[in-house]
Design a protein around this motif. Structure first.
Motif, PDB file in Angstrom:
ATOM      1  N   LYS A   1      -7.850   4.931   4.231  1.00 17.05           N
ATOM      2  CA  LYS A   1      -6.667   4.433   4.894  1.00 17.05           C
ATOM      3  C   LYS A   1      -6.953   3.035   5.407  1.00 17.05           C
ATOM      4  CE  LYS A   1      -3.444   5.386   8.556  1.00 17.05           C
ATOM      5  NZ  LYS A   1      -2.890   6.341   9.486  1.00 17.05           N
TER       6      LYS A   1
ATOM      7  N   ASP B   1     -13.109   5.013   3.454  1.00 15.46           N
ATOM      8  CA  ASP B   1     -13.152   6.463   3.531  1.00 15.46           C
ATOM      9  C   ASP B   1     -14.626   6.868   3.428  1.00 15.46           C
ATOM     10  OD1 ASP B   1     -12.351   9.078   3.746  1.00 15.46           O
ATOM     11  OD2 ASP B   1     -11.211   9.125   1.887  1.00 15.46           O
TER      12      ASP B   1
ATOM     13  N   VAL C   1      -9.284   3.932  -7.778  1.00 10.21           N
ATOM     14  CA  VAL C   1      -8.107   3.716  -6.938  1.00 10.21           C
ATOM     15  C   VAL C   1      -7.045   3.074  -7.821  1.00 10.21           C
ATOM     16  CG1 VAL C   1      -7.194   2.583  -4.886  1.00 10.21           C
ATOM     17  CG2 VAL C   1      -9.571   3.371  -4.919  1.00 10.21           C
TER      18      VAL C   1
ATOM     19  N   ASN D   1      -1.402  -0.231  -6.712  1.00  9.90           N
ATOM     20  CA  ASN D   1      -0.249   0.162  -5.906  1.00  9.90           C
ATOM     21  C   ASN D   1       0.364  -1.094  -5.296  1.00  9.90           C
ATOM     22  OD1 ASN D   1       1.577   1.093  -4.028  1.00  9.90           O
ATOM     23  ND2 ASN D   1       0.219   2.636  -3.170  1.00  9.90           N
TER      24      ASN D   1
ATOM     25  N   ILE E   1      -3.938   5.871   0.888  1.00 12.02           N
ATOM     26  CA  ILE E   1      -3.681   5.737  -0.542  1.00 12.02           C
ATOM     27  C   ILE E   1      -4.502   6.794  -1.276  1.00 12.02           C
ATOM     28  CG2 ILE E   1      -3.091   3.289  -0.442  1.00 12.02           C
ATOM     29  CD1 ILE E   1      -5.908   2.695  -1.483  1.00 12.02           C
ATOM     30  N   SER E   2      -4.021   7.225  -2.411  1.00 12.27           N
ATOM     31  CA  SER E   2      -4.728   8.261  -3.157  1.00 12.27           C
ATOM     32  C   SER E   2      -5.800   7.639  -4.039  1.00 12.27           C
ATOM     33  CB  SER E   2      -3.749   9.065  -4.012  1.00 12.27           C
ATOM     34  OG  SER E   2      -3.148   8.217  -4.960  1.00 12.27           O
ATOM     35  N   TYR E   3      -6.798   8.440  -4.367  1.00 10.81           N
ATOM     36  CA  TYR E   3      -7.834   8.020  -5.294  1.00 10.81           C
ATOM     37  C   TYR E   3      -8.383   9.255  -5.987  1.00 10.81           C
ATOM     38  CZ  TYR E   3     -10.939   9.348  -1.424  1.00 10.81           C
ATOM     39  OH  TYR E   3     -11.566  10.027  -0.407  1.00 10.81           O
ATOM     40  N   THR E   4      -9.074   9.033  -7.092  1.00  9.58           N
ATOM     41  CA  THR E   4      -9.667  10.122  -7.859  1.00  9.58           C
ATOM     42  C   THR E   4     -11.174   9.940  -7.870  1.00  9.58           C
ATOM     43  OG1 THR E   4      -7.723  10.230  -9.273  1.00  9.58           O
ATOM     44  CG2 THR E   4      -9.713  11.256 -10.106  1.00  9.58           C
TER      45      THR E   4
ATOM     46  N   SER F   1      -9.224  15.230  -7.032  1.00  2.78           N
ATOM     47  CA  SER F   1      -8.538  14.359  -6.093  1.00  2.78           C
ATOM     48  C   SER F   1      -8.646  14.997  -4.723  1.00  2.78           C
ATOM     49  CB  SER F   1      -7.075  14.163  -6.493  1.00  2.78           C
ATOM     50  OG  SER F   1      -6.420  15.404  -6.547  1.00  2.78           O
ATOM     51  N   GLY F   2      -8.549  14.197  -3.714  1.00  2.00           N
ATOM     52  CA  GLY F   2      -8.742  14.723  -2.374  1.00  2.00           C
ATOM     53  C   GLY F   2     -10.194  14.636  -1.979  1.00  2.00           C
ATOM     54  N   SER F   3     -10.536  15.342  -0.940  1.00  2.00           N
ATOM     55  CA  SER F   3     -11.872  15.181  -0.373  1.00  2.00           C
ATOM     56  C   SER F   3     -12.927  16.105  -0.965  1.00  2.00           C
ATOM     57  CB  SER F   3     -11.796  15.410   1.140  1.00  2.00           C
ATOM     58  OG  SER F   3     -11.333  16.724   1.391  1.00  2.00           O
TER      59      SER F   3
END
Length: 67
Positions: free
Chosen positions: A1, A58, A45, A48, A10-13, A22-24
């Motif tokens: 963030k 993160d 990332v 965007n 924002i999302s990332y893989t 995806s996610g933590s």
């Protein structure tokens, strides 16, 4: 963030040795022991145009456990 006021996450893989998530958290399971193995880990990332400019951060934790 981003630390910018009003910014949202924002999302990332993440990917490790060909397995993506995806996610933590995600799990990679091996069928047997592998010694002296080197594997790649990456974070992607996506672009965007709506993201607020600034620094994003993160924390990723990698745990390797024997069966």
């Amino acid at each position: 963030k981003s630390s910018a006021t009003g910014a949202s996450a924002i999302s990332y893989t993440t990917s490790y040795d060909g397995t993506s998530g995806s996610g933590s958290s995600f799990t990679v399971t091996r069928s047997g022991a592998q010694f002296n193995k080197t594997s790649a880990m990456s974070v992607t990332v996506p672009a965007n145009a709506q993201a607020i400019a600034g620094s994003y951060a993160d924390t990723l934790t990698v745990t390797i456990a024997g069966k």
